[in-house]
Design a protein around this motif. Structure first.
Motif, PDB file in Angstrom:
ATOM      1  N   GLN A 146     -10.326  30.253 -23.044  1.00  0.00           N
ATOM      2  CA  GLN A 146      -9.012  29.917 -23.583  1.00  0.00           C
ATOM      3  C   GLN A 146      -8.547  30.924 -24.624  1.00  0.00           C
ATOM      4  N   ASP A 147      -9.358  31.941 -24.898  1.00  0.00           N
ATOM      5  CA  ASP A 147      -8.896  33.036 -25.756  1.00  0.00           C
ATOM      6  C   ASP A 147      -8.286  34.104 -24.836  1.00  0.00           C
ATOM      7  N   ASP A 148      -8.083  35.305 -25.321  1.00  0.00           N
ATOM      8  CA  ASP A 148      -7.461  36.325 -24.475  1.00  0.00           C
ATOM      9  C   ASP A 148      -8.496  37.302 -23.910  1.00  0.00           C
ATOM     10  N   SER A 149      -9.668  36.773 -23.573  1.00  0.00           N
ATOM     11  CA  SER A 149     -10.730  37.607 -23.003  1.00  0.00           C
ATOM     12  C   SER A 149     -10.258  38.353 -21.758  1.00  0.00           C
ATOM     13  N   CYS A 150      -9.633  37.636 -20.848  1.00  0.00           N
ATOM     14  CA  CYS A 150      -9.228  38.248 -19.578  1.00  0.00           C
ATOM     15  C   CYS A 150      -8.129  39.282 -19.780  1.00  0.00           C
ATOM     16  N   GLU A 151      -7.182  38.973 -20.648  1.00  0.00           N
ATOM     17  CA  GLU A 151      -6.103  39.926 -20.928  1.00  0.00           C
ATOM     18  C   GLU A 151      -6.667  41.207 -21.536  1.00  0.00           C
ATOM     19  N   MET A 152      -7.651  41.048 -22.436  1.00  0.00           N
ATOM     20  CA  MET A 152      -8.275  42.213 -23.057  1.00  0.00           C
ATOM     21  C   MET A 152      -8.960  43.083 -22.004  1.00  0.00           C
ATOM     22  N   ILE A 153      -9.697  42.469 -21.101  1.00  0.00           N
ATOM     23  CA  ILE A 153     -10.391  43.227 -20.056  1.00  0.00           C
ATOM     24  C   ILE A 153      -9.382  43.978 -19.188  1.00  0.00           C
ATOM     25  N   LYS A 154      -8.310  43.318 -18.803  1.00  0.00           N
ATOM     26  CA  LYS A 154      -7.308  43.953 -17.948  1.00  0.00           C
ATOM     27  C   LYS A 154      -6.655  45.147 -18.631  1.00  0.00           C
ATOM     28  N   GLN A 155      -6.417  45.025 -19.922  1.00  0.00           N
ATOM     29  CA  GLN A 155      -5.723  46.086 -20.640  1.00  0.00           C
ATOM     30  C   GLN A 155      -6.648  47.223 -21.048  1.00  0.00           C
ATOM     31  N   ARG A 156      -7.809  46.885 -21.612  1.00  0.00           N
ATOM     32  CA  ARG A 156      -8.682  47.943 -22.150  1.00  0.00           C
ATOM     33  C   ARG A 156      -9.640  48.502 -21.107  1.00  0.00           C
ATOM     34  N   PHE A 157     -10.057  47.677 -20.147  1.00  0.00           N
ATOM     35  CA  PHE A 157     -11.046  48.112 -19.164  1.00  0.00           C
ATOM     36  C   PHE A 157     -10.534  47.840 -17.745  1.00  0.00           C
ATOM     37  N   PRO A 158      -9.493  48.525 -17.321  1.00  0.00           N
ATOM     38  CA  PRO A 158      -8.886  48.247 -16.017  1.00  0.00           C
ATOM     39  C   PRO A 158      -9.805  48.509 -14.829  1.00  0.00           C
ATOM     40  N   ASN A 159     -10.841  49.314 -15.012  1.00  0.00           N
ATOM     41  CA  ASN A 159     -11.767  49.607 -13.913  1.00  0.00           C
ATOM     42  C   ASN A 159     -12.867  48.560 -13.755  1.00  0.00           C
ATOM     43  N   VAL A 160     -12.913  47.615 -14.676  1.00  0.00           N
ATOM     44  CA  VAL A 160     -13.904  46.539 -14.589  1.00  0.00           C
ATOM     45  C   VAL A 160     -13.427  45.497 -13.581  1.00  0.00           C
ATOM     46  N   THR A 161     -14.342  45.031 -12.740  1.00  0.00           N
ATOM     47  CA  THR A 161     -14.028  43.942 -11.806  1.00  0.00           C
ATOM     48  C   THR A 161     -14.032  42.626 -12.576  1.00  0.00           C
ATOM     49  N   LEU A 162     -12.916  41.940 -12.593  1.00  0.00           N
ATOM     50  CA  LEU A 162     -12.788  40.683 -13.328  1.00  0.00           C
ATOM     51  C   LEU A 162     -12.641  39.518 -12.353  1.00  0.00           C
ATOM     52  N   ILE A 163     -13.527  38.546 -12.494  1.00  0.00           N
ATOM     53  CA  ILE A 163     -13.470  37.324 -11.687  1.00  0.00           C
ATOM     54  C   ILE A 163     -13.128  36.176 -12.623  1.00  0.00           C
ATOM     55  N   GLN A 164     -12.010  35.535 -12.405  1.00  0.00           N
ATOM     56  CA  GLN A 164     -11.537  34.457 -13.273  1.00  0.00           C
ATOM     57  C   GLN A 164     -11.744  33.103 -12.591  1.00  0.00           C
ATOM     58  N   ASN A 165     -12.654  32.309 -13.149  1.00  0.00           N
ATOM     59  CA  ASN A 165     -12.882  30.961 -12.633  1.00  0.00           C
ATOM     60  C   ASN A 165     -11.913  29.980 -13.279  1.00  0.00           C
ATOM     61  N   ASN A 166     -11.590  28.929 -12.565  1.00  0.00           N
ATOM     62  CA  ASN A 166     -10.644  27.930 -13.061  1.00  0.00           C
ATOM     63  C   ASN A 166     -11.300  26.882 -13.946  1.00  0.00           C
ATOM     64  N   ASP A 167     -12.622  26.874 -13.981  1.00  0.00           N
ATOM     65  CA  ASP A 167     -13.364  25.913 -14.798  1.00  0.00           C
ATOM     66  C   ASP A 167     -14.568  26.610 -15.415  1.00  0.00           C
ATOM     67  N   ASN A 168     -15.163  25.965 -16.419  1.00  0.00           N
ATOM     68  CA  ASN A 168     -16.424  26.438 -16.970  1.00  0.00           C
ATOM     69  C   ASN A 168     -17.534  25.912 -16.066  1.00  0.00           C
ATOM     70  N   ILE A 169     -17.964  26.729 -15.132  1.00  0.00           N
ATOM     71  CA  ILE A 169     -18.900  26.281 -14.101  1.00  0.00           C
ATOM     72  C   ILE A 169     -20.356  26.517 -14.485  1.00  0.00           C
ATOM     73  N   GLY A 170     -20.595  26.984 -15.719  1.00  0.00           N
ATOM     74  CA  GLY A 170     -21.953  27.138 -16.200  1.00  0.00           C
ATOM     75  C   GLY A 170     -22.551  28.508 -15.949  1.00  0.00           C
ATOM     76  N   PHE A 171     -23.704  28.733 -16.568  1.00  0.00           N
ATOM     77  CA  PHE A 171     -24.382  30.034 -16.515  1.00  0.00           C
ATOM     78  C   PHE A 171     -24.921  30.368 -15.124  1.00  0.00           C
ATOM     79  N   PRO A 172     -25.676  29.479 -14.481  1.00  0.00           N
ATOM     80  CA  PRO A 172     -26.251  29.846 -13.179  1.00  0.00           C
ATOM     81  C   PRO A 172     -25.197  30.150 -12.115  1.00  0.00           C
ATOM     82  N   LYS A 173     -24.252  29.257 -11.937  1.00  0.00           N
ATOM     83  CA  LYS A 173     -23.258  29.443 -10.883  1.00  0.00           C
ATOM     84  C   LYS A 173     -22.364  30.638 -11.171  1.00  0.00           C
TER      85      LYS A 173
END
Length: 391
Positions: free
Chosen positions: A42-69
């Motif tokens: 709920q912070d701007d983690s994803c926006e930061m990745i898109k702006q500062r590290f555009p070459n990073v593959t970003l996968i955005q989940n719709n829920d907090n699905i936990g560490f293993p999954k």
């Protein structure tokens, strides 16, 4: 592709930024990729990745699905021969992956490789290397016998006492904050068990890998900062989760009858009662000490002015053009000073070395990541890390 680094993130935007920055730098000469899996921050983690590290593959989940999954999803997208499972609250050195991969290629029975982890004050984190948490071993950990008898083989199995912190060797269990292994092996064993409780997923994966006949290794020749934070505070909730995690692991791998389960439960209950009793006499958490002064190591005098305005305190400026060896000049700093290391001019490897060499000398540390407008650090492994935005 040689290496895929998978970073699972949840609401630690600033720690994620310095983590990805350090990883990106360390991968500059390696055929590699960075995959960030975000569990609906709920912070701007994803926006930061898109702006500062555009070459990073970003996968955005719709829920907090936990560490293993979350990690399993990241590995499913990975293309590297090797994968690294990495916490977002870590900082790697510029040569970390080069050293790890070189070591990996020398091993014929390779399972998982872990490395030396330190907290934000430079203290060695004993969970860097661990043993199988049988009921007795788990009991000695929860009751603290490993601290009372640090040299005893009987009581120090939880933290793999057969190895020193500066000794590479085989261990049973490694911590999920930093794990390197072949992707094919990860897929062969099914990755992290998505039924695991918190605190047992890395234990379970390490043990499952060892059961295939491969060896897990603790590798001490590179050091990684693991800030950890409030999730490691040893309160009643932590102890309950620890018991649940050990119970899950024991039932999955060792329990064959009700008597053994009762034995395990008895050990854990006794340990938790003892732990709670000790906590009553330890009092409240220590008062968080404010730095008596600030020492900036940089080559930018304007940064000293900015920090003075931000911190509302005088900042002593050490010009790295003339003061090349940071650690030698720390001898002139007052005990209780906050040391600010400017990553614009000091490598991550040098920052890590300063923390290790100055450990237990009364300093606290912050790092200013390259091209960033904040300082970040943590005074010990039981406190949430601190972020200071630069005005």
């Amino acid at each position: 592709m040689q290496l895929s680094v998978i970073i699972l993130n949840y609401n630690v935007r600033y720690f994620l930024e310095i983590c990805v920055l350090s990883v990106q730098t360390a991968l500059s000469n390696i055929d590699s990729e960075i995959i960030v899996v975000d569990n609906n921050s709920q912070d701007d983690s994803c926006e930061m990745i898109k702006q500062r590290f555009p070459n990073v593959t970003l996968i955005q989940n719709n829920d907090n699905i936990g560490f293993p999954k979350g990690n399993n999803i990241g590995v499913a997208r990975a293309k590297g021969e090797y994968i690294c499972i990495l916490n977002p609250d870590t900082v790697v050195a510029e040569d970390t992956f080069l050293k790890i991969l070189a070591f990996a290629k020398e091993q014929k029975d390779l399972g998982i490789i872990g490395c030396k982890l330190i907290d934000g004050a430079g203290n060695f984190l004993p969970e860097s290397k661990r043993g199988v948490p049988t009921p007795w071993v788990a009991f000695t950990k929860i009751i603290g016998l490993h601290k009372i008898f640090p040299k005893s083989r009987l009581f120090c199995k939880y933290y793999a006492g057969h190895l020193e912190e500066n000794q590479t060797g085989k261990v049973d269990i490694l911590v999920g904050a930093f794990m390197v292994m072949k992707r094919d092996l990860y897929l062969e064993v099914g990755g992290f068990d998505e039924e695991c409780f918190m605190y047992s997923d890395d234990i379970d994966l390490s043990y499952v890998v060892s059961k295939t006949g491969r060896a897990n290794y603790y590798f001490h020749e590179t050091t990684v900062i693991h800030y950890k934070g409030e999730s490691t505070i040893k309160d009643g909730t932590y102890m309950k989760r620890f018991q649940e995690a050990m119970n899950f692991f024991y039932k999955k791998h060792f329990s064959s009858d009700d008597l053994q389960s009762l034995f395990f439960t008895f050990f854990m209950k006794i340990g938790i009662i003892f732990f709670s009793f000790i906590k009553k006499f330890q009092g409240q958490a220590k008062f968080k000490r404010k730095p008596i002064c600030f020492e900036l190591y940089s080559s930018c005098p304007e940064m000293a002015k900015k920090l003075t305005a931000t911190l509302q305190n005088k900042v002593a400026y050490h010009d790295l053009k003339t003061e090349k060896e940071v650690i030698s000049y720390l001898n002139k700093c007052a005990v209780g000073a906050e040391v600010v290391l400017d990553n614009e001019f000091i490598s991550f490897k040098e920052c890590i070395a300063v923390l290790e060499l100055a450990v237990n000398r009364g300093f606290t540390f912050k790092i200013r990541p390259k091209n960033a407008n904040f300082l970040i650090g943590s005074n010990n492994s039981n406190e949430i890390g601190e972020v200071i935005k630069i005005e």
